[in-house]
Design an enzyme around this catalytic site. Structure first.
Site, PDB file in Angstrom:
ATOM      1  CB  VAL A  13     -14.777  10.619 -45.846  1.00  0.00           C
ATOM      2  CG1 VAL A  13     -15.525   9.579 -45.702  1.00  0.00           C
ATOM      3  CG2 VAL A  13     -14.230  11.012 -44.127  1.00  0.00           C
ATOM      4  CB  SER A  18     -24.719   7.650 -49.406  1.00  0.00           C
ATOM      5  OG  SER A  18     -25.753   6.800 -49.056  1.00  0.00           O
ATOM      6  CE1 TYR A 158     -20.177  -4.473 -51.579  1.00  0.00           C
ATOM      7  CE2 TYR A 158     -20.295  -6.517 -50.327  1.00  0.00           C
ATOM      8  CZ  TYR A 158     -20.291  -5.104 -50.368  1.00  0.00           C
ATOM      9  OH  TYR A 158     -20.097  -4.236 -49.193  1.00  0.00           O
TER      10      TYR A 158
HETATM   11  P1  NAD Z   1     -23.831   3.741 -49.840  1.00  0.00           P
HETATM   12  O1  NAD Z   1     -24.511   3.230 -51.137  1.00  0.00           O
HETATM   13  O2  NAD Z   1     -24.936   4.433 -48.597  1.00  0.00           O
HETATM   14  O3  NAD Z   1     -23.043   4.901 -50.163  1.00  0.00           O
HETATM   15  C1  NAD Z   1     -21.913   4.559 -50.975  1.00  0.00           C
HETATM   16  C2  NAD Z   1     -21.461   6.070 -51.625  1.00  0.00           C
HETATM   17  O4  NAD Z   1     -20.236   5.779 -52.370  1.00  0.00           O
HETATM   18  C3  NAD Z   1     -22.318   6.703 -52.444  1.00  0.00           C
HETATM   19  O5  NAD Z   1     -22.416   8.081 -51.835  1.00  0.00           O
HETATM   20  C4  NAD Z   1     -22.007   6.852 -53.727  1.00  0.00           C
HETATM   21  O6  NAD Z   1     -22.231   7.974 -54.352  1.00  0.00           O
HETATM   22  C5  NAD Z   1     -20.324   6.669 -53.455  1.00  0.00           C
HETATM   23  N1  NAD Z   1     -19.940   6.247 -54.722  1.00  0.00           N
HETATM   24  C6  NAD Z   1     -20.019   4.984 -55.517  1.00  0.00           C
HETATM   25  N2  NAD Z   1     -19.187   4.900 -56.446  1.00  0.00           N
HETATM   26  C7  NAD Z   1     -18.386   5.673 -56.258  1.00  0.00           C
HETATM   27  C8  NAD Z   1     -17.088   6.167 -57.091  1.00  0.00           C
HETATM   28  N3  NAD Z   1     -16.741   5.601 -57.948  1.00  0.00           N
HETATM   29  N4  NAD Z   1     -16.420   7.172 -56.523  1.00  0.00           N
HETATM   30  C9  NAD Z   1     -16.623   7.762 -55.538  1.00  0.00           C
HETATM   31  N5  NAD Z   1     -17.893   7.851 -54.625  1.00  0.00           N
HETATM   32  C10 NAD Z   1     -18.611   6.684 -55.180  1.00  0.00           C
HETATM   33  O7  NAD Z   1     -23.137   2.550 -49.164  1.00  0.00           O
HETATM   34  P2  NAD Z   1     -22.737   2.468 -47.585  1.00  0.00           P
HETATM   35  O8  NAD Z   1     -23.454   1.120 -46.936  1.00  0.00           O
HETATM   36  O9  NAD Z   1     -22.472   3.479 -46.891  1.00  0.00           O
HETATM   37  O10 NAD Z   1     -21.307   1.524 -47.819  1.00  0.00           O
HETATM   38  C11 NAD Z   1     -20.050   2.159 -47.425  1.00  0.00           C
HETATM   39  C12 NAD Z   1     -19.144   1.230 -47.768  1.00  0.00           C
HETATM   40  O11 NAD Z   1     -19.135   0.135 -46.668  1.00  0.00           O
HETATM   41  C13 NAD Z   1     -18.908   0.381 -49.110  1.00  0.00           C
HETATM   42  O12 NAD Z   1     -17.520   0.154 -49.348  1.00  0.00           O
HETATM   43  C14 NAD Z   1     -19.557  -0.813 -48.492  1.00  0.00           C
HETATM   44  O13 NAD Z   1     -19.105  -1.890 -49.541  1.00  0.00           O
HETATM   45  C15 NAD Z   1     -19.051  -1.110 -47.385  1.00  0.00           C
HETATM   46  N6  NAD Z   1     -20.160  -2.053 -46.514  1.00  0.00           N
HETATM   47  C16 NAD Z   1     -21.555  -1.554 -46.372  1.00  0.00           C
HETATM   48  C17 NAD Z   1     -22.149  -2.431 -45.643  1.00  0.00           C
HETATM   49  C18 NAD Z   1     -23.620  -2.116 -45.216  1.00  0.00           C
HETATM   50  O14 NAD Z   1     -24.228  -3.030 -44.762  1.00  0.00           O
HETATM   51  N7  NAD Z   1     -24.026  -0.929 -45.562  1.00  0.00           N
HETATM   52  C19 NAD Z   1     -21.672  -3.673 -45.155  1.00  0.00           C
HETATM   53  C20 NAD Z   1     -20.211  -3.891 -45.322  1.00  0.00           C
HETATM   54  C21 NAD Z   1     -19.485  -3.129 -46.147  1.00  0.00           C
END
Ligand code: NAD
Length: 249
Positions: A13, A18, A158
């Site tokens: 994963v 996070s 995005y």
């Molecule tokens: P988050 O910010 O809580 O976690 C993202 C994680 O990705 C962090 O731990 C960060 O360190 C890691 N990360 C960032 N850049 C990285 C890199 N270059 N290499 C490896 N790890 C890296 O985000 P989240 O809310 O858990 O989102 C997870 C996924 O779901 C993302 O792709 C996000 O776009 C997508 N998403 C989230 C939401 C939301 O509402 N939270 C909605 C739609 C889609």
């Protein structure tokens, strides 16, 4: 999901330190998988592993936007469990919101690098490893977003990457089907994670008002769908883009 449905499986994963990535590690481990928690932030990935226990999870530092880093993560992952992961979840993602006329090139490149190129690099590297090891029943789950359809003002970078993830997923599903690897993506709505914590309250209130369930989602509510897509219970689901938004469109 029935307990132990992922027993004997290895899952990798990204973004595991996070939010949705961490919740996914939790749910996949609950269902019996051994989990490689990969994140650019090694300390955060180690915290995830601490929670799950080191007998069934390991932390891995990876920058998904770097081919070199992803390559060494494959080697590391194989060393950890002597078997390529057959479950890969591309959850690493970032936002750099801003109006188009003022968007710095770096913000565009950074979002592209993690969200879309990162999904490509990790998918390619781990699909190759699965195919080389002749592992069957692979499942790759990519994180798109409902923003790919809402196309919010201020999120051109995005939204474009998350729309790209839907197309990428569909092509990959067509190319990998013959190897027994399924590829699907999820379009989450607004989920209560650190990524959404920085969204202004006024925007969140508006989202909650428009969402038929009248609330933000929890990361576990995405992780449960990911676990379903990772499991044999979804054996005929391939190339799908599944909205998990509480009904928000
Ligand atoms: P988050 O910010 O809580 O976690 C993202 C994680 O990705 C962090 O731990 C960060 O360190 C890691 N990360 C960032 N850049 C990285 C890199 N270059 N290499 C490896 N790890 C890296 O985000 P989240 O809310 O858990 O989102 C997870 C996924 O779901 C993302 O792709 C996000 O776009 C997508 N998403 C989230 C939401 C939301 O509402 N939270 C909605 C739609 C889609």
């Amino acid at each position: 999901m029935s307990a132990g449905v992922l027993a004997g499986k290895v899952a990798l994963v990204t973004g595991a330190g996070s939010g949705i990535g961490r919740a996914t590690c939790r749910i996949l481990a609950r269902d019996g998988a051994k989990v490689i928690a990969a994140d650019r932030n090694l300390k955060a990935a180690q915290e995830t592993v601490q929670e799950l226990g080191s007998d069934r999870s390991v932390a891995l530092e990876v920058d998904v936007s770097s081919a070199q880093s992803v390559q060494s993560s494959v080697a590391e992952a194989l060393k950890k469990f002597q078997q390529a992961p057959t479950i890969v979840v591309n959850s690493a993602g970032i936002t750099r919101d801003g109006y188009l006329l003022k968007m710095p090139e770096k913000d565009y490149d950074d979002v592209y690098g993690v969200n879309l190129k990162g999904t490509f690099l990790v998918t390619q590297a781990f699909a190759k490893a699965m195919i080389e090891q002749k592992l069957q029943n692979g499942s790759i789950v990519n994180l798109s977003s409902i923003v790919a359809k809402m196309n919010n003002v201020g999120q051109a970078n995005y939204a474009a990457t998350k729309a790209g993830v839907i197309s990428f997923t569909e092509v990959a599903s067509k190319e990998f089907g013959k190897f027994g690897i399924r590829v699907n993506c999820i379009l989450p709505g607004y989920i209560d994670t650190p990524m959404v914590a920085v969204v202004p309250d006024s925007v969140k209130q508006e989202v909650v008002k428009r969402c038929p369930l009248g609330r933000l989602g929890q990361p576990e509510e995405i992780a449960e769908v990911i676990a379903f897509l990772a499991s044999p219970q979804s054996s005929y689901v391939n190339g799908a883009a599944i909205e998990v938004t509480g009904g928000l469109k």
